[in-house]
Design an enzyme around this catalytic site. Sequence first.
Site, PDB file in Angstrom:
ATOM      1  N   VAL A  27       0.815  -1.220   0.000  1.00  0.00           N
ATOM      2  CA  VAL A  27       0.000   0.000   0.000  1.00  0.00           C
ATOM      3  C   VAL A  27       0.846   1.266   0.000  1.00  0.00           C
ATOM      4  CG1 VAL A  27      -1.978  -1.090   1.096  1.00  0.00           C
ATOM      5  CG2 VAL A  27      -0.196  -0.067   2.530  1.00  0.00           C
ATOM      6  N   ASP A  34       8.741   0.131   3.138  1.00  0.00           N
ATOM      7  CA  ASP A  34       7.625  -0.371   2.332  1.00  0.00           C
ATOM      8  C   ASP A  34       6.528  -0.810   3.284  1.00  0.00           C
ATOM      9  OD1 ASP A  34       8.894  -0.368  -0.427  1.00  0.00           O
ATOM     10  OD2 ASP A  34      10.295  -1.654   0.654  1.00  0.00           O
ATOM     11  N   ASP A 146       7.807  15.697  11.522  1.00  0.00           N
ATOM     12  CA  ASP A 146       7.304  15.545  10.145  1.00  0.00           C
ATOM     13  C   ASP A 146       5.780  15.551  10.127  1.00  0.00           C
ATOM     14  OD1 ASP A 146       7.435  15.315   7.406  1.00  0.00           O
ATOM     15  OD2 ASP A 146       7.728  13.145   7.401  1.00  0.00           O
TER      16      ASP A 146
END
Length: 477
Positions: A27, A34, A146
């Site tokens: 996804v 990943d 972030d």
Amino acid sequence: MEQPLPKSWSIHTRPEIIAKYEILECVGSGAYSDVYKGRRLSDNLIVALKEVHDYQSAFREIEALQILQNSPNVVVLHEYFWREDEDAVLVLEFLRTDLATVIAESKKKREGGGDRGISVGEIKRWMVQILCGVDACHRNTIVHRDLKPGNLLIGDDGVLKLADFGQARILLGNEFDAPDGNSQPCESNAPYQDNMSEAPQVDLEVEDASPEGDVNQEQGIMSREDYFRALDELKAKNSIDETDKDTNVHDGDTSCFATCTTSDVEDDLFKGTYSYDAEDGGDGRQGALTSCVGTRWFRAPELLYGSTSYGLEVDLWSLGCIFAELLTLQPLFPGSSDIDQLARIISVLGNLNEEVWPGCAELPDYRTISFNKVENPAGLESSLPSRSIDEISLVKKLICYDPAARATAMELLQDKYFNEEPLPVPASELHVPLTKSNHDEDSHGGWYDDMGSDSDFDEFGPLKATKTNAGFSVRFF
């Protein structure tokens, strides 16, 4: 920064994982991780399996999520697998969409002649949930570094959760506790309550590789004085921190603009010096925070000017950018480069000087990068057209140069804006998109992160470079 070499094996071949999970589909994929959608065989629970290729990123994410394991607005870490010479695999709760998709869908509807965007009641509920997640981080002195719409994941029940802690740092450990009491309850995700009440399971065969630390779960009100006292203590300590040495090279006095030496200028002023390829910051210092973190559009001015001694306040600037985007469905400062990013901020807020931000002249790049004086800055009002005075005031409490002047998440949760009509709608009434959309270049995010520096001088106008004793100065016109 060089990307990690590809592995000869994959998550599909790891027996300890496939014995417990069925891998359904990929996804998300990035340079450093990943993510796969999976099914837990024991009870058919759908999960996300995040295979992290970078050691320090995995360490940080696991450590932060362990500390925040009982926070309703932070993604749940069910367990993780980590063996010698293999990537860490984090098993996280699966949340099918994110705030970036909510914004993108609302913008598309508005442009198609539909409603005017996200209702005020929905905006308030999204904001409250984000604030609860950030407040939980900051109570535990965790700076996310972030925050952006793509890293704010959303479940089917409308509960929003902070995700992607690969760049997070724990600033003070658990050296102080917040007092008891919290006036603003945060949403929880009922299907996962059992998992959140237990420590994550671990499959670990590397000695001392697992992050450890006591969990501070008190949800109290910390005074502003205590907050900044703690930050002052942190800066006074200046302790050695080894966790930056592999993924984010020690900055020393370098920054996203990578201040060059005179020899660098003579060699080639623009020769690949704007990303972190060096082995250290040039002065032998250890433990400085890196300034090249986060995504450009949401990066605080102190980071853009190369600060390596910042605190939790960098998250608060990001919050202001996210809130502004919720209100307008447009990014607040969509810079095409770090220089352009600063230019956009200055055109709105005005020139940066000691009057508006005491101490700013000490920023590493303050004298290296300069702009022509802005006589008539646009002001945040121009960036928030048709929004109420209270909404503009809320954003102004976060989008300001001086980090010490930014309101904390805890303070904003008690802002009158959230207690006046229209009140925040229940999370169950929020519109949750069925699928996750593709995001713009600087607004992408979600399950995986790409930690590379995006600093450059591309797509910017005329400049003048002047040699100085310390290196060079660049003026943009």
